[in-house]
Design a protein around this motif. Structure first.
Motif, PDB file in Angstrom:
ATOM      1  N   ARG A  41      10.506 -22.180 -14.684  1.00 23.16           N
ATOM      2  CA  ARG A  41       9.557 -21.954 -15.773  1.00 23.16           C
ATOM      3  C   ARG A  41       9.858 -22.814 -17.005  1.00 23.16           C
ATOM      4  O   ARG A  41       8.948 -23.450 -17.540  1.00 23.16           O
ATOM      5  N   PRO A  42      11.114 -22.862 -17.476  1.00 23.52           N
ATOM      6  CA  PRO A  42      11.374 -23.728 -18.637  1.00 23.52           C
ATOM      7  C   PRO A  42      11.136 -25.208 -18.355  1.00 23.52           C
ATOM      8  O   PRO A  42      10.693 -25.942 -19.236  1.00 23.52           O
ATOM      9  N   LEU A  44      22.279 -15.077 -18.472  1.00 26.06           N
ATOM     10  CA  LEU A  44      21.740 -16.417 -18.705  1.00 26.06           C
ATOM     11  C   LEU A  44      22.551 -17.506 -18.003  1.00 26.06           C
ATOM     12  O   LEU A  44      22.036 -18.590 -17.739  1.00 26.06           O
ATOM     13  N   LEU A  72      20.561 -24.659 -23.224  1.00 24.71           N
ATOM     14  CA  LEU A  72      20.898 -23.269 -22.917  1.00 24.71           C
ATOM     15  C   LEU A  72      22.389 -23.008 -23.134  1.00 24.71           C
ATOM     16  O   LEU A  72      22.777 -21.983 -23.717  1.00 24.71           O
ATOM     17  N   GLU A  83      12.696 -18.617 -20.538  1.00 21.68           N
ATOM     18  CA  GLU A  83      13.828 -18.306 -19.669  1.00 21.68           C
ATOM     19  C   GLU A  83      14.517 -17.000 -20.075  1.00 21.68           C
ATOM     20  O   GLU A  83      14.902 -16.200 -19.215  1.00 21.68           O
ATOM     21  N   HIS A 109      12.235 -14.179 -18.986  1.00 21.32           N
ATOM     22  CA  HIS A 109      12.284 -14.013 -17.529  1.00 21.32           C
ATOM     23  C   HIS A 109      13.544 -13.253 -17.122  1.00 21.32           C
ATOM     24  O   HIS A 109      13.493 -12.332 -16.299  1.00 21.32           O
ATOM     25  N   ASN A 110      14.671 -13.608 -17.724  1.00 19.17           N
ATOM     26  CA  ASN A 110      15.924 -12.943 -17.386  1.00 19.17           C
ATOM     27  C   ASN A 110      15.969 -11.510 -17.910  1.00 19.17           C
ATOM     28  O   ASN A 110      16.563 -10.636 -17.270  1.00 19.17           O
ATOM     29  N   GLN A 135      15.596 -30.693 -16.376  1.00 16.38           N
ATOM     30  CA  GLN A 135      16.592 -29.661 -16.027  1.00 16.38           C
ATOM     31  C   GLN A 135      17.886 -29.866 -16.807  1.00 16.38           C
ATOM     32  O   GLN A 135      18.444 -28.912 -17.362  1.00 16.38           O
ATOM     33  N   ARG A 182      15.410 -22.277 -12.765  1.00 13.15           N
ATOM     34  CA  ARG A 182      14.972 -22.742 -14.104  1.00 13.15           C
ATOM     35  C   ARG A 182      13.587 -23.373 -14.001  1.00 13.15           C
ATOM     36  O   ARG A 182      13.257 -24.315 -14.736  1.00 13.15           O
TER      37      ARG A 182
END
Length: 324
Positions: free
Chosen positions: A43-44, A35, A15, A69, A72-73, A8, A41
């Protein structure tokens, strides 16, 4: 195997470096806003974890994780427009903060940005990632259309509903994991197995979300308990109740789902009682367990270290025993 927090933190740092001021501002400021809104978070992190599972430095998968990510967003920006949603993660949605046209265009560029991130890989990896991504992106759109179609249908079947949540939610979870395996150059059998692991886990996750929406702890759920009932959403709980309930309770359930009372608490409580008495509550919990077990059964097929299988299983158990 690293801790979840390591993945993470590495991803969020990456990111933050990716989010930068670009022109025209009215196109890119909404992208950066979206973002930065946060979220799990999930999935990433799975992309990085999957890469690590195959004995490869997980930082090599950061661009693939970021692509997941961003995509997805992008889908959330457009979903919020379709749903006319005022809030996302407690903040104004993009189309509310700016306008609908900005939301559409900024969402469009996010989709392109997601593809561009694959350009940082060598040609064969780029090709494999782009091919998978195109398949997933198409299925996510199909899942969204099924979801929209179901709103005006009274004859949705359980298999149709499961297909909808597989496409709308689960394929992106599976795809995120497969991308990590592709970056790690795992063999195709392992790539497919870890994709199915994520896909089944994604279905279980969504079914658990259906369950928690009705029966979660109001103090920890993070959103209004009974929201799906109030919005007359035909979730797995509803469909199972319509399958199992007495004719009298089916009629009551149909009636409640045709109403929008000012005091929603009575509606929520009556519907929840039908979910319990019909066996729909128990059947939904059982389905969560079945799909979780399907995911775990695939771990036996993966050519990875035992400790890494254990870490994947612990991650899955953590998702399925959550109260939020």
């Amino acid at each position: 195997m690293n801790h979840l927090q390591d993945y993470q933190e590495a991803f969020i740092t990456y990111l933050e470096n990716y989010v930068q001021e670009r022109k025209p501002k009215n196109l890119y400021d909404p992208v950066n806003y979206m973002l930065k809104l946060g979220g799990k978070r999930l999935r990433p992190v799975l992309t990085l974890m999957a890469c690590d599972c195959f004995e490869t430095d997980y930082t090599k998968a950061l661009d693939a994780a970021l692509s997941v990510e961003v995509f997805h967003n992008f889908s959330l920006v457009h979903d919020d427009i379709m749903d006319d949603a005022p809030l996302r993660r407690g903040k104004k949605t993009v189309h509310e903060k700016w306008d609908i046209n900005t939301g559409i265009l900024s969402g469009d560029v996010m989709l392109i940005m997601a593809y561009q991130l694959f350009e940082n890989y060598k040609p064969d990896t780029f090709q494999a990632l782009a091919k998978l991504f195109s398949k997933i992106a198409t299925e996510v759109c199909e899942g969204q259309q099924y979801d929209v179609d179901f709103e005006s249908r009274d004859d949705v079947t359980i298999p149709e509903y499961l297909k909808m949540i597989e496409y709308k939610t689960a394929v992106l979870v599976g795809g995120a994991m497969k991308m990590g395996a592709i970056v790690a150059e795992a063999n195709t059998d392992d790539q497919d197995a870890i994709y199915d692991f994520g896909r089944f886990l994604g279905i279980a996750f969504q079914l658990q979300d259906d369950y928690l929406d009705a029966f979660g702890n109001p103090e920890t759920f993070g959103k209004q308990v009974g929201g799906d009932i109030i919005e007359n959403k035909k979730t797995y709980l509803y469909l199972k109740a319509m399958e199992f309930a007495s004719e009298a309770d089916k009629a009551k359930l149909s009636e409640w789902f045709s109403l929008q009372p000012e005091d929603t608490s009575t509606k929520v409580e009556h519907v929840k009682q039908i979910f319990i008495q019909s066996g729909a509550k128990a059947a939904t919990k059982e389905a969560v367990e079945q799909y979780t077990e399907k995911a775990f059964s695939l771990l036996k097929m993966l050519n990875i270290a035992g400790e890494k299988k254990k870490a994947l299983k612990q991650f899955g158990l953590g998702l399925m025993t959550r109260n939020v």
